[in-house]
Design a protein around this motif. Structure first.
Motif, short mmCIF file in Angstrom:
data_model
loop_
_atom_site.label_atom_id
_atom_site.label_comp_id
_atom_site.label_asym_id
_atom_site.label_seq_id
_atom_site.Cartn_x
_atom_site.Cartn_y
_atom_site.Cartn_z
N MET A 1 0.85 -1.19 0.00
CA MET A 1 0.00 0.00 0.00
C MET A 1 0.89 1.24 0.00
O MET A 1 1.78 1.36 0.83
N LYS A 2 0.65 2.12 -0.95
CA LYS A 2 1.47 3.33 -0.99
C LYS A 2 0.65 4.54 -1.42
O LYS A 2 -0.41 4.41 -2.05
N GLN A 4 0.29 7.79 -3.68
CA GLN A 4 0.83 8.32 -4.93
C GLN A 4 -0.14 9.29 -5.59
O GLN A 4 -1.34 9.28 -5.31
N SER A 33 -7.11 -5.89 0.61
CA SER A 33 -5.66 -5.66 0.63
C SER A 33 -4.89 -6.96 0.74
O SER A 33 -3.75 -7.07 0.30
N PRO A 43 -5.46 -5.15 -8.55
CA PRO A 43 -4.74 -3.90 -8.28
C PRO A 43 -4.22 -3.29 -9.58
O PRO A 43 -4.11 -4.02 -10.57
N PRO A 44 -3.90 -2.01 -9.64
CA PRO A 44 -3.94 -1.08 -8.51
C PRO A 44 -5.36 -0.60 -8.22
O PRO A 44 -6.15 -0.42 -9.14
N THR A 46 -7.79 1.79 -5.06
CA THR A 46 -7.77 2.63 -3.87
C THR A 46 -8.83 2.11 -2.92
O THR A 46 -9.99 1.96 -3.30
#
Ligand SMILES: [Zn+2]
Length: 326
Positions: A1-2, A4, A33, A43-44, A46
Motif C-alpha cells: 500500500m502506498k 501516490q 488488501s 490492483p492497482p 484505492t
C-alpha cells in the motif's frame, strides 16, 4: 500500500466531484488488501468504501446537489435496470459494483448514490455509517424485523457491525452481547449493554438460558459465521430468527434440520443495504438521539496504521480516516 499522485477523474453530466473529508474502514478493506475478498479485485486500486465529503463540482445534469453540500456515498451501485434495482433494492442486484476509492483526496460518483449529511453529524460520523450500519439495519429491520419486545443475542458485539446493531436496536435491557475478552466485555458494558458473555470462559448456552428464564432469544445477530452456529437452534425460541452477514470464524456450519422445522426457525443472509436504508439509518439515529460509535480516527497519512489497528480487532466501533489535507 502506498501513497501516490494520480490524475483527477473527469466528471460526467450526472456526476458529482466530492472532496473527501472522511473515510470509514471495514474488514472489506483488509480482505481486499490481502487478496481474500469474496470478489476478485485487480490492483492497482484505492481502498475505502465509506465516503463522506463536500461537493466541489457538479455535472450539467445534476439537479439534486450543489457545490458546498455535505454528502455521504451509498456504497452499493446497482445496474439500475434489473428487477431488484427497479425495486430500489440495489444490494440484491446481480451486477452491482461497490463504491471504492475513499482513501484519496477526491471521489467522482453519480448523484444517484449520494445523500445529504444531517446537520447533527460531522464528516467522521457520516463516514462511519455506510457498510456497518447498513448491514446491521438490514439484518435487524429488513430481515429479522425486530420489535422492542424481542431479545437479541449479538455475536461480535464490539465490531463495527456489532456496535452498529446494538446501537440501532437501542433496547439495552433486551440485548445480550458476546465478546472474547474481559476488555471487550467491559467496553460493551460501558455502552450500556446489561448482559455480556465472555465466550472464552463462560458457557454461552447456560448463560443465555439463565438470562432468558430458559426461553431463549428471539434473534441471533451473527457477523462471525461458524462460531455463532454452535447451539444456535437451541438458543432461539420457537419462531426465532438467525441472521448472518459474514464468516470470519469459518464459512461452514452444520444444522439439525429436525430442530429447524420443529421450532419454525428462519435463517437469513444479509449483505450491506440500500440508499433508502442509509436514509432510514440516519433518520433512526436522529430519532433516538444517537451518533455512530467511533473508536478511533486517524489522519490520512496514517491510513496504513488505521488498517493495522482494525486488523488487531481491539476496537469498539468504527475506525475512520480523516482527510485533513485541504
Ligand atoms: Zn441491478
Amino acid at each position: 500500500m502506498k501513497l501516490q499522485d494520480v490524475p483527477s477523474a473527469k466528471i460526467k453530466m450526472s456526476e458529482v466531484r466530492i472532496q473527501i473529508k472522511a473515510c470509514g474502514l471495514n474488514n472489506k478493506d483488509l480482505f481486499i488488501s490481502k487478496g481474500v475478498y469474496f470478489r476478485t479485485m485487480s490492483p492497482p486500486l484505492t481502498l475505502g468504501s465509506d465516503i463522506a465529503g463536500i461537493v466541489v463540482e457538479i455535472g450539467q445534469e445534476v439537479t439534486n446537489f450543489k457545490i458546498g453540500d455535505r454528502v455521504v456515498v451509498s456504497p452499493i451501485i446497482g445496474c439500475g435496470d434489473c428487477e431488484q434495482c427497479l425495486r430500489e433494492e440495489e444490494n440484491k442486484c446481480n451486477r452491482y459494483e461497490s463504491a471504492l476509492g475513499g482513501l484519496a483526496e477526491e471521489f467522482v460518483i453519480s448523484q444517484n448514490q449520494l445523500l445529504k449529511i444531517p446537520d447533527n453529524f460531522d464528516y467522521a460520523d457520516a463516514a462511519a455509517l455506510p457498510i456497518a450500519y447498513l448491514t446491521a439495519w438490514n439484518m435487524l429491520y429488513n430481515k429479522a424485523k425486530v420489535t422492542k419486545k424481542d431479545t437479541v443475542l449479538f455475536w461480535g458485539g464490539t465490531s463495527g457491525v456489532g456496535t452498529a446493531g446494538i446501537l440501532l436496536f437501542n433496547q439495552y435491557q433486551n440485548t445480550i452481547a458476546i465478546a472474547g475478552s474481559e476488555e471487550k466485555v467491559e467496553k460493551l458494558k460501558s455502552l450500556g449493554v446489561k448482559h455480556v458473555i465472555n465466550y472464552k470462559n463462560e458457557d454461552v448456552y447456560e448463560r443465555v438460558m439463565a438470562l432468558t428464564k430458559d426461553e431463549g432469544v428471539d434473534v441471533i445477530f451473527d457477523p462471525v459465521g461458524k462460531a455463532a452456529w454452535s447451539k444456535n437452534l437451541d438458543l432461539l425460541k420457537n419462531n426465532g430468527r438467525h441472521v448472518n452477514c459474514a464468516r470470519s470464524s469459518g464459512a461452514e456450519a452444520t444444522i439439525d434440520l429436525g430442530k429447524l422445522f420443529a421450532k419454525q426457525i428462519a435463517i437469513y443472509g444479509a449483505k450491506s443495504g440500500t440508499k433508502k436504508d442509509l436514509q432510514n439509518v440516519m433518520d433512526h439515529l436522529k430519532r433516538i438521539h444517537k451518533k455512530p460509535i467511533i473508536d478511533k480516527t486517524f489522519f490520512f497519512k496514517q491510513a496504513k496504521d488505521a488498517l493495522h489497528y482494525l486488523e488487531n480487532e481491539r476496537q469498539l466501533g468504527k475506525v475512520v480516516v480523516i482527510n485533513e489535507s485541504k
